[in-house]
Design a protein around this motif. Sequence first.
Motif, mmCIF file in Angstrom:
data_model
loop_
_atom_site.group_PDB
_atom_site.id
_atom_site.type_symbol
_atom_site.label_atom_id
_atom_site.label_comp_id
_atom_site.label_asym_id
_atom_site.label_seq_id
_atom_site.Cartn_x
_atom_site.Cartn_y
_atom_site.Cartn_z
ATOM 1 N N VAL A 1 -11.280 6.686 0.651
ATOM 2 C CA VAL A 1 -9.911 7.171 0.849
ATOM 3 C C VAL A 1 -9.792 7.843 2.220
ATOM 4 C CG1 VAL A 1 -8.151 8.797 0.039
ATOM 5 C CG2 VAL A 1 -9.424 7.408 -1.615
ATOM 6 N N LEU B 1 -4.683 7.202 -7.407
ATOM 7 C CA LEU B 1 -5.148 5.930 -6.832
ATOM 8 C C LEU B 1 -5.967 5.115 -7.840
ATOM 9 C CD1 LEU B 1 -6.242 7.299 -3.333
ATOM 10 C CD2 LEU B 1 -4.031 6.269 -3.946
ATOM 11 N N PRO C 1 0.812 -1.220 0.000
ATOM 12 C CA PRO C 1 0.000 0.000 0.000
ATOM 13 C C PRO C 1 0.848 1.274 0.000
ATOM 14 C CG PRO C 1 -0.541 -1.454 1.860
ATOM 15 C CD PRO C 1 0.761 -1.908 1.292
ATOM 16 N N CYS D 1 -2.521 4.189 3.598
ATOM 17 C CA CYS D 1 -3.433 3.298 2.877
ATOM 18 C C CYS D 1 -3.403 1.913 3.526
ATOM 19 C CB CYS D 1 -3.032 3.157 1.408
ATOM 20 S SG CYS D 1 -3.201 4.666 0.442
ATOM 21 N N ASP D 2 -4.496 1.170 3.357
ATOM 22 C CA ASP D 2 -4.551 -0.201 3.850
ATOM 23 C C ASP D 2 -5.096 -1.130 2.764
ATOM 24 O OD1 ASP D 2 -7.321 0.266 3.851
ATOM 25 O OD2 ASP D 2 -7.481 0.379 6.031
ATOM 26 N N MET E 1 -10.011 5.193 4.968
ATOM 27 C CA MET E 1 -8.798 4.390 4.985
ATOM 28 C C MET E 1 -7.692 5.114 5.755
ATOM 29 S SD MET E 1 -6.928 2.773 1.598
ATOM 30 C CE MET E 1 -6.818 4.355 0.746
ATOM 31 N N SER E 2 -7.528 6.394 5.491
ATOM 32 C CA SER E 2 -6.474 7.151 6.167
ATOM 33 C C SER E 2 -6.723 7.235 7.671
ATOM 34 C CB SER E 2 -6.373 8.553 5.570
ATOM 35 O OG SER E 2 -7.501 9.337 5.896
ATOM 36 N N LEU F 1 -7.097 -0.205 -0.549
ATOM 37 C CA LEU F 1 -6.437 0.277 -1.762
ATOM 38 C C LEU F 1 -6.444 -0.769 -2.870
ATOM 39 C CD1 LEU F 1 -4.610 2.609 -2.980
ATOM 40 C CD2 LEU F 1 -2.671 1.201 -2.244
#
Length: 228
Positions: free
Chosen positions: A136, A209, A9, A13-14, A139-140, A17
């Motif tokens: 997004v 992305l 990633p 990100c995890d 995720m962050s 992504l």
Amino acid sequence: MTSELLLLPGLICDERLWRDVIAGLDARSTVADLTQDDSIADMAARVLAAAPARFALAGLSMGGYVAFEIMRQAPERVTHLALLDTSARADDEARKETRRKGIEMVGQGKFIGVSRGLLGSLVAPQHMGTDVARDVQAMSERVGQAAYLRQQVAIMNRVDSRPGLGEIKVPVLVGVGEMDKMTPPELAEEIAAGIKGAELVRFADSAHLPTMENPGAVVEAMKGWLGR
């Protein structure tokens, strides 16, 4: 097609992504955890310690920096290499200063994951306000402040990978979103030009992305790459 695929990633990100890409590929896929270390070398070593003996490797953005390091530490274990929306260059002083300011803001208690301002650099304009943009941001926030700080330090201190491009001998895919502002297409072109036989693909309808913005196009490119 190779049966073991290791996915790296980007910054904050995890697994999300790569979710839609994994769903489209016929490969046993693992998304590495790059949240624990504050150097690219240590991230690569941790990935290698948990990885299969041989594997295909794909990294996006920061994941690309780690992929380059894996190619330095254990090139014999990598069967295929994909580098998406990344750069072979080290940070210049201006980029380092931007990262220092981000770290300073976190120290002032201002970490909110991906701000709306940053989001506009990560996804194409047509994806703002959509589920992709919301994913997004979420995720962050899942990755969180502490990992963000470690990752920024690692990125800021990474080495220049350009001198080693010519030593990469496996099938290589270099991909980039057509509207990527963070690592624009000319940086992908530089990587592809430095690796003999590398394939360069530009992903439409995407910024930084494409695995989230246009996963179908990424899947098609990766299927061809894994079949090489």
